[in-house]
Design a protein around this motif. Structure first.
Motif, short mmCIF file in Angstrom:
data_model
loop_
_atom_site.label_atom_id
_atom_site.label_comp_id
_atom_site.label_asym_id
_atom_site.label_seq_id
_atom_site.Cartn_x
_atom_site.Cartn_y
_atom_site.Cartn_z
N PRO A 82 0.80 -1.23 0.00
CA PRO A 82 0.00 0.00 0.00
C PRO A 82 0.83 1.28 0.00
CG PRO A 82 -0.90 -1.58 1.56
CD PRO A 82 0.43 -2.12 1.12
N VAL A 83 1.99 1.26 0.65
CA VAL A 83 2.78 2.48 0.75
C VAL A 83 4.02 2.45 -0.12
CG1 VAL A 83 1.98 3.14 3.04
CG2 VAL A 83 3.90 1.55 2.84
N LEU A 84 4.49 1.26 -0.50
CA LEU A 84 5.66 1.15 -1.37
C LEU A 84 5.40 0.09 -2.44
CD1 LEU A 84 8.59 1.31 1.23
CD2 LEU A 84 7.96 3.07 -0.42
N PRO A 85 4.51 0.40 -3.37
CA PRO A 85 4.17 -0.59 -4.40
C PRO A 85 5.33 -0.91 -5.33
CG PRO A 85 3.21 1.56 -4.92
CD PRO A 85 3.75 1.66 -3.53
N GLU A 86 6.38 -0.09 -5.30
CA GLU A 86 7.54 -0.34 -6.17
C GLU A 86 8.31 -1.60 -5.78
OE1 GLU A 86 6.73 4.08 -5.91
OE2 GLU A 86 6.92 2.42 -4.50
N ILE A 87 8.15 -2.04 -4.54
CA ILE A 87 8.89 -3.20 -4.07
C ILE A 87 8.24 -4.47 -4.61
CG2 ILE A 87 9.60 -4.53 -2.04
CD1 ILE A 87 9.72 -1.95 -0.47
N GLY A 88 8.98 -5.19 -5.44
CA GLY A 88 8.47 -6.43 -6.01
C GLY A 88 8.74 -7.62 -5.10
N ARG A 89 8.12 -8.73 -5.42
CA ARG A 89 8.27 -9.92 -4.58
C ARG A 89 9.67 -10.51 -4.68
NH1 ARG A 89 2.73 -13.44 -4.03
NH2 ARG A 89 1.31 -11.69 -3.69
N ASP A 90 10.39 -10.23 -5.77
CA ASP A 90 11.74 -10.75 -5.92
C ASP A 90 12.76 -9.88 -5.18
OD1 ASP A 90 11.50 -8.54 -7.54
OD2 ASP A 90 12.77 -9.35 -9.14
N ALA A 91 12.29 -8.82 -4.54
CA ALA A 91 13.22 -7.93 -3.84
C ALA A 91 13.92 -8.65 -2.69
CB ALA A 91 12.46 -6.72 -3.30
N GLU B 288 16.82 5.51 -10.84
CA GLU B 288 17.00 6.72 -10.05
C GLU B 288 15.70 7.48 -9.86
OE1 GLU B 288 20.30 9.23 -11.10
OE2 GLU B 288 21.49 7.53 -11.81
N ALA B 289 14.85 7.50 -10.87
CA ALA B 289 13.58 8.22 -10.76
C ALA B 289 12.68 7.56 -9.72
CB ALA B 289 12.89 8.27 -12.12
N VAL B 290 12.65 6.23 -9.72
CA VAL B 290 11.85 5.51 -8.73
C VAL B 290 12.39 5.78 -7.32
CG1 VAL B 290 11.23 3.23 -7.87
CG2 VAL B 290 11.07 3.72 -10.30
N ASP C 267 11.35 9.18 -6.19
CA ASP C 267 9.93 9.22 -5.82
C ASP C 267 9.70 8.62 -4.44
OD1 ASP C 267 9.29 10.40 -8.21
OD2 ASP C 267 8.57 8.56 -9.17
N VAL C 268 10.36 7.50 -4.16
CA VAL C 268 10.20 6.84 -2.87
C VAL C 268 10.75 7.72 -1.75
CG1 VAL C 268 11.00 4.90 -1.45
CG2 VAL C 268 10.15 4.50 -3.78
N ALA C 269 11.92 8.30 -1.99
CA ALA C 269 12.55 9.15 -0.97
C ALA C 269 11.67 10.36 -0.65
CB ALA C 269 13.92 9.61 -1.45
N VAL C 270 11.08 10.95 -1.68
CA VAL C 270 10.19 12.10 -1.47
C VAL C 270 8.94 11.66 -0.72
CG1 VAL C 270 8.76 13.80 -2.64
CG2 VAL C 270 11.08 13.39 -3.44
N VAL D 59 19.05 7.82 -4.21
CA VAL D 59 19.04 7.98 -5.67
C VAL D 59 20.38 7.57 -6.27
CG1 VAL D 59 18.92 9.69 -7.52
CG2 VAL D 59 17.27 9.79 -5.64
N CYS D 60 21.46 7.96 -5.62
CA CYS D 60 22.79 7.62 -6.12
C CYS D 60 22.99 6.11 -6.11
CB CYS D 60 23.86 8.31 -5.28
SG CYS D 60 25.51 8.25 -6.00
N ALA D 61 22.54 5.45 -5.05
CA ALA D 61 22.69 4.00 -4.97
C ALA D 61 21.95 3.29 -6.08
CB ALA D 61 22.21 3.50 -3.61
N ALA D 62 20.87 3.91 -6.57
CA ALA D 62 20.06 3.29 -7.62
C ALA D 62 20.63 3.53 -9.01
CB ALA D 62 18.63 3.83 -7.56
#
Length: 396
Positions: A235-244, A276-278, A281-284, A297-300
Motif C-alpha cells: 500500500p505504501v511502497l508498491p515499487e517493491i516487487g516480490r523478488d526484492a 534513479e527516478a523511482v 519518488d520513494v525518498a520524497v 538515488v545515487c545507490a540506484a
C-alpha cells in the motif's frame, strides 16, 4: 533467562538512586517498564530506561524539583516527563488507559492500575515491569514465556491493537526480525496482512523510521520475505516487487563478507528497482532528508567505473553502496579505507604557470583532472607531467 532483575545493579546506574527515592519506588509507586526490562532479561545491553508511576504528572514534576532533579514536560498531555538525574535522562510516564484512539494518536486518562496500563502496550514482551527495590517481575500477559521462546505476540486481539495504532504493523515485523525471525505468530500475521492498508493513514516519516530500523537490523531478510509474501508494504511502497527479497539477501551476504555494518538506507535501495527516478519518488514520499534522498538515488544509479573513480565522482558513501549492491564487497571495503583525494592543482597555479585568466584555465583544469583520475590519482613527478602536458596543449 533471569526471572528477576538485579535490583542492586540497576540502582547503581548514574542518577537512579536519587530518582527512585523522589518517585517513591520503595513504596510501590514506581516501576521499571518496557524495553530496558525486556533487554536486561535477555542479557542485552540497556540504554534508555523508562519508568511508570502511579503518581500524577504534576506531582511527578513537583517531586523531581524538590529533589533538585531537572524535570522536562516532554509529553505532559500524555503523562510523560523526562527527568535528568545526575546528567542522565529517564522517561517517566504516569499509568494510563486509552479513552479513544484513531490509529495515529490516543486520548488517555490516568489510572493507578498497573495491569490496565500494561494492557495498552503492543506486545506481551513489552508489557513487563519490575519492582526497583526487589527486582520482582510483573507479567500480566505471558510475556516471560514469549520472551523465552523469542515469540512476538500482540496483547489481546491483534486487530484491536492495530486499530489503536497502525504503526504496530511495522513494529510487529521489526520486533520479529530483532528477536525471532522464524515462523511468525499466526494471529498477529493474519491481522497485519488484513490491515496492511491501514499503513496509508500514517505519516510517511513514521513509516520510514520504522522501516529503516527494521532493515538496519543484523539479519532482517527472513522477516522481509514474510512481509513481501503478505504484501504488507504494497500500500505504501508498491515499487517493491516480490523478488526484492533475493536482492536483499544477496546484499546482506556481501556486507557480512566485507565486514561492513548493516545500513537500512542501503538495504532499502536493494528492495527497489535500479532506477534513479523511482528511488527519488520513494525518498520524497517517505520524506527522507535531502542527504538520505540523494544517497538513495545515487545507490540506484547505473554505470560501471573503477571503485576509486566512483568514490571520487560520487563520494565514498554512494560508491560503497553501489559496489555492495553490485556484489563487490572487497572493493567496497577497500574504498572505506581510502581517503578520497582532492585535485592537487588550482586555477591559480595554472595562471602562475603562464595561462591567462579566463575560460582556458577552467578547461585546462578539467583536462588535468580527467587525466589524473584516469591515471589513478598520481602524485609527484607523474602528476607534474600531466600538468605540464596540459599547459603545453593550452598554450598551443
Amino acid at each position: 533467562m533471569a526471572l528477576t532483575l538485579d535490583a542492586p545493579k540497576w540502582r547503581k546506574m548514574r542518577g537512579m538512586k536519587r530518582l527512585l527515592a523522589a518517585l517513591g519506588a520503595d513504596e510501590g509507586l514506581t516501576r521499571y517498564v518496557g524495553g530496558a526490562v525486556r533487554d536486561d532479561l535477555l542479557g542485552l545491553p540497556i540504554n534508555d530506561i523508562d519508568l511508570a508511576t502511579r503518581i500524577a504528572p504534576a506531582e511527578v514534576i513537583t517531586r523531581l524539583e524538590k529533589a533538585r532533579i531537572k524535570a522536562v514536560p516532554t509529553g505532559i498531555e500524555h503523562g510523560t516527563v523526562t527527568a535528568v538525574s545526575d546528567g542522565h535522562p529517564f522517561e517517566i510516564t504516569t499509568l494510563r488507559r486509552d479513552v479513544s484512539t484513531d490509529g495515529r494518536r490516543a486520548t488517555v486518562a490516568f489510572t493507578d492500575d498497573w495491569k490496565e496500563d500494561a494492557a495498552r502496550r503492543d506486545f506481551t514482551i513489552n508489557a513487563l515491569s519490575a519492582d526497583p527495590q526487589t527486582g520482582e517481575l510483573f507479567d500480566y500477559f505471558g510475556g516471560l514465556e514469549d520472551l523465552e521462546k523469542r515469540r512476538i505476540r500482540f496483547i489481546g486481539d491483534p486487530l484491536q491493537r492495530i486499530a489503536e495504532d497502525h504503526l504496530r504493523i511495522l513494529r510487529f515485523f521489526r520486533f520479529h526480525a530483532r528477536f525471532d525471525g522464524g515462523e511468525a505468530d499466526a494471529a498477529a500475521l493474519e491481522a497485519c496482512t488484513q490491515r496492511a492498508n491501514d499503513l496509508m493513514a500514517l505519516s510517511r516519516e513514521r513509516i520510514a523510521d520504522e522501516l529503516l530500523k527494521l532493515l538496519g537490523l543484523p539479519e532482517p531478510s527472513p522477516t522481509v520475505e514474510i512481509m513481501l509474501e503478505g504484501r504488507i508494504l504494497s500500500p505504501v511502497l508498491p515499487e517493491i516487487g516480490r523478488d526484492a527479497g533475493e536482492r536483499l539477501r544477496a546484499l546482506i551476504a556481501v556486507e557480512a563478507d566485507a565486514g561492513i555494518e548493516p545500513d537500512g538506507l542501503r538495504r532499502l535501495a536493494a528492495l527497489l528497482p535500479q532506477d534513479e527516478a523511482v528511488a527519488n519518488d520513494v525518498a520524497v514520499r517517505l520524506r527522507l532528508s535531502n542527504k538520505a534522498r540523494k544517497r538513495l538515488v545515487c545507490a540506484a544509479g547505473e554505470g560501471a567505473a573503477p571503485a576509486r573513480v566512483l568514490a571520487y565522482r560520487l563520494g565514498s558513501d554512494c560508491a560503497v553502496d553501489r559496489l555492495l549492491l553490485a556484489g563487490d564487497g572487497a572493493a567496497a571495503a577497500a574504498i572505506r579505507a581510502w581517503d578520497v583525494p582532492r585535485l592537487p592543482v588550482s586555477g591559480g597555479a595554472l595562471i602562475a604557470g603562464g595561462l591567462p585568466a579566463g575560460p582556458v584555465v577552467a578547461r585546462t583544469l578539467r583536462a588535468i583532472e580527467a587525466r589524473w583520475v584516469a591515471a589513478g590519482f598520481p602524485e609527484g613527478a607523474e602528476l607534474q607531467r600531466i600538468v605540464d602536458d596540459a599547459l603545453t596543449e593550452a598554450r598551443s
